[in-house]
Design a protein around this motif. Structure first.
Motif, PDB file in Angstrom:
ATOM      1  N   ILE A  99       1.007  -1.071   0.306  1.00 44.28           N
ATOM      2  CA  ILE A  99      -0.062  -0.432   0.077  1.00 44.28           C
ATOM      3  C   ILE A  99       1.008   1.199   0.199  1.00 44.28           C
ATOM      4  CG2 ILE A  99      -1.923   1.584   1.242  1.00 44.28           C
ATOM      5  CD1 ILE A  99      -2.925  -1.598   2.749  1.00 44.28           C
ATOM      6  N   THR A 100       1.012   2.368  -0.987  1.00 46.65           N
ATOM      7  CA  THR A 100       2.014   3.273  -1.302  1.00 46.65           C
ATOM      8  C   THR A 100       0.985   4.294  -1.644  1.00 46.65           C
ATOM      9  OG1 THR A 100       3.875   3.704  -1.599  1.00 46.65           O
ATOM     10  CG2 THR A 100       2.996   2.314  -3.091  1.00 46.65           C
ATOM     11  N   GLY A 101       1.761   5.310  -1.585  1.00 44.96           N
ATOM     12  CA  GLY A 101       1.338   6.366  -2.756  1.00 44.96           C
ATOM     13  C   GLY A 101       2.080   6.565  -4.188  1.00 44.96           C
ATOM     14  N   LEU A 102       1.095   6.736  -5.783  1.00 45.98           N
ATOM     15  CA  LEU A 102       1.848   6.495  -6.951  1.00 45.98           C
ATOM     16  C   LEU A 102       2.916   7.225  -6.694  1.00 45.98           C
ATOM     17  CD1 LEU A 102      -1.576   8.789  -8.349  1.00 45.98           C
ATOM     18  CD2 LEU A 102      -1.046   6.217  -8.652  1.00 45.98           C
ATOM     19  N   ASP A 103       3.958   7.721  -6.268  1.00 44.23           N
ATOM     20  CA  ASP A 103       5.524   7.723  -6.020  1.00 44.23           C
ATOM     21  C   ASP A 103       5.760   7.225  -5.931  1.00 44.23           C
ATOM     22  OD1 ASP A 103       4.185   8.900  -3.636  1.00 44.23           O
ATOM     23  OD2 ASP A 103       5.876  11.304  -3.695  1.00 44.23           O
ATOM     24  N   GLY A 104       5.057   5.892  -5.020  1.00 44.53           N
ATOM     25  CA  GLY A 104       5.910   4.979  -4.820  1.00 44.53           C
ATOM     26  C   GLY A 104       5.753   3.448  -5.086  1.00 44.53           C
ATOM     27  N   VAL A 105       5.712   3.675  -6.252  1.00 45.63           N
ATOM     28  CA  VAL A 105       4.529   2.461  -7.182  1.00 45.63           C
ATOM     29  C   VAL A 105       6.096   1.520  -7.285  1.00 45.63           C
ATOM     30  CG1 VAL A 105       3.570   1.820  -8.738  1.00 45.63           C
ATOM     31  CG2 VAL A 105       3.039   3.528  -8.205  1.00 45.63           C
ATOM     32  N   ALA A 106       7.101   2.427  -7.811  1.00 47.11           N
ATOM     33  CA  ALA A 106       8.240   1.477  -7.680  1.00 47.11           C
ATOM     34  C   ALA A 106       8.861   0.534  -6.882  1.00 47.11           C
ATOM     35  CB  ALA A 106       9.311   1.779  -9.214  1.00 47.11           C
ATOM     36  N   ALA A 107       9.785   1.481  -6.281  1.00 45.03           N
ATOM     37  CA  ALA A 107       9.809   1.544  -4.841  1.00 45.03           C
ATOM     38  C   ALA A 107       9.326   0.310  -4.294  1.00 45.03           C
ATOM     39  CB  ALA A 107      10.087   3.010  -4.153  1.00 45.03           C
ATOM     40  N   GLY A 108       7.756   0.633  -3.982  1.00 46.86           N
ATOM     41  CA  GLY A 108       6.909  -0.474  -2.983  1.00 46.86           C
ATOM     42  C   GLY A 108       6.366  -1.878  -3.535  1.00 46.86           C
ATOM     43  N   LEU A 109       6.732  -1.900  -5.066  1.00 46.75           N
ATOM     44  CA  LEU A 109       6.934  -2.922  -5.750  1.00 46.75           C
ATOM     45  C   LEU A 109       8.520  -4.221  -5.174  1.00 46.75           C
ATOM     46  CD1 LEU A 109       5.484  -2.832  -9.459  1.00 46.75           C
ATOM     47  CD2 LEU A 109       3.765  -4.239  -7.525  1.00 46.75           C
ATOM     48  N   ALA A 110       8.963  -3.594  -4.981  1.00 50.46           N
ATOM     49  CA  ALA A 110      10.714  -3.190  -5.004  1.00 50.46           C
ATOM     50  C   ALA A 110      10.795  -3.889  -2.925  1.00 50.46           C
ATOM     51  CB  ALA A 110      12.135  -3.012  -5.057  1.00 50.46           C
ATOM     52  N   GLY A 111       9.634  -3.494  -2.494  1.00 52.33           N
ATOM     53  CA  GLY A 111       9.696  -4.497  -1.089  1.00 52.33           C
ATOM     54  C   GLY A 111      10.068  -2.413  -0.497  1.00 52.33           C
ATOM     55  N   GLN A 112      10.640  -1.457  -1.309  1.00 47.44           N
ATOM     56  CA  GLN A 112      11.218  -0.463  -0.136  1.00 47.44           C
ATOM     57  C   GLN A 112      10.912   1.210   0.277  1.00 47.44           C
ATOM     58  OE1 GLN A 112      14.388  -0.675  -3.302  1.00 47.44           O
ATOM     59  NE2 GLN A 112      14.854  -1.979  -2.415  1.00 47.44           N
ATOM     60  N   ALA A 113       9.880   0.651  -0.188  1.00 40.41           N
ATOM     61  CA  ALA A 113       8.053   1.509   0.235  1.00 40.41           C
ATOM     62  C   ALA A 113       7.114   1.402   0.626  1.00 40.41           C
ATOM     63  CB  ALA A 113       8.645   3.227  -0.590  1.00 40.41           C
ATOM     64  N   GLY A 114       6.874   1.664   1.059  1.00 39.67           N
ATOM     65  CA  GLY A 114       4.841   2.036   1.787  1.00 39.67           C
ATOM     66  C   GLY A 114       4.777   1.324   2.373  1.00 39.67           C
ATOM     67  N   THR A 115       3.930   0.403   2.734  1.00 40.20           N
ATOM     68  CA  THR A 115       3.395  -0.635   3.611  1.00 40.20           C
ATOM     69  C   THR A 115       3.389  -1.846   3.053  1.00 40.20           C
ATOM     70  OG1 THR A 115       1.795   0.751   5.539  1.00 40.20           O
ATOM     71  CG2 THR A 115       1.328  -1.193   5.575  1.00 40.20           C
ATOM     72  N   VAL A 116       3.775  -2.638   3.604  1.00 43.38           N
ATOM     73  CA  VAL A 116       4.857  -3.559   2.694  1.00 43.38           C
ATOM     74  C   VAL A 116       4.019  -4.974   3.683  1.00 43.38           C
ATOM     75  CG1 VAL A 116       6.414  -4.959   1.976  1.00 43.38           C
ATOM     76  CG2 VAL A 116       6.858  -2.731   1.591  1.00 43.38           C
ATOM     77  N   VAL A 117       3.376  -6.142   3.015  1.00 43.05           N
ATOM     78  CA  VAL A 117       2.882  -6.939   3.878  1.00 43.05           C
ATOM     79  C   VAL A 117       3.517  -7.929   3.501  1.00 43.05           C
ATOM     80  CG1 VAL A 117       0.575  -7.911   4.828  1.00 43.05           C
ATOM     81  CG2 VAL A 117       0.777  -5.268   4.395  1.00 43.05           C
ATOM     82  N   GLU A 118       2.976  -8.926   3.677  1.00 42.57           N
ATOM     83  CA  GLU A 118       3.761 -10.220   3.921  1.00 42.57           C
ATOM     84  C   GLU A 118       3.684 -11.260   4.994  1.00 42.57           C
ATOM     85  OE1 GLU A 118       8.509  -9.167   2.348  1.00 42.57           O
ATOM     86  OE2 GLU A 118       8.083  -9.312   4.600  1.00 42.57           O
ATOM     87  N   PRO A 119       3.875 -12.632   4.255  1.00 43.97           N
ATOM     88  CA  PRO A 119       3.018 -13.086   5.218  1.00 43.97           C
ATOM     89  C   PRO A 119       3.716 -13.436   6.803  1.00 43.97           C
ATOM     90  CG  PRO A 119       4.235 -14.663   3.029  1.00 43.97           C
ATOM     91  CD  PRO A 119       4.225 -13.355   3.272  1.00 43.97           C
TER      92      PRO A 119
END
Length: 119
Positions: A99-119
């Protein structure tokens, strides 16, 4: 388009409100996607939002996030459906939801920005 089957089994369009976050999670599960990205207008989900104790969530386990959701931390009309969808996706086998802002999409997919939810 929302549909329903009638008594004969025929499918007909029906009026309904579809939540975009829940729909995205359902589609991602059906497609066996590795990741679900929920882009929103804030960089992270936040605990104690609107209080002096507010703190953004970065990397978090699905179980812990579900507990915060059950505890009423996320409003039903805003962040609640996003958090619920992220948790459901990960609990259904997805590797990561972000879950992240539009400017954090690429970094979020890399697990480096936003709220990263994992098992």
């Amino acid at each position: 388009v929302p549909v329903a089957r009638d008594a004969s089994g025929a499918v007909h369009g029906v009026q309904a409100v579809l939540d975009k976050d829940r729909t995205a999670a359902l589609m991602a599960c059906a497609l066996a996607a590795d990741a679900l990205l929920i882009a929103t207008d804030v960089p992270n989900a936040v605990l104690d939002y609107g209080t002096p104790h507010a703190r953004p969530l970065n990397r978090i386990g699905a179980g812990e996030l579900r507990a915060h959701l059950a505890g009423g931390q996320f409003a039903e009309g805003s962040m609640g459906p996003k958090v619920e969808s992220a948790v459901r996706f990960v609990e259904s086998g997805g590797r990561r939801a972000v879950i992240t802002g539009l400017d954090g999409v690429a970094a979020g997919l890399a697990g480096q920005a936003g709220t990263v939810v994992e098992p």
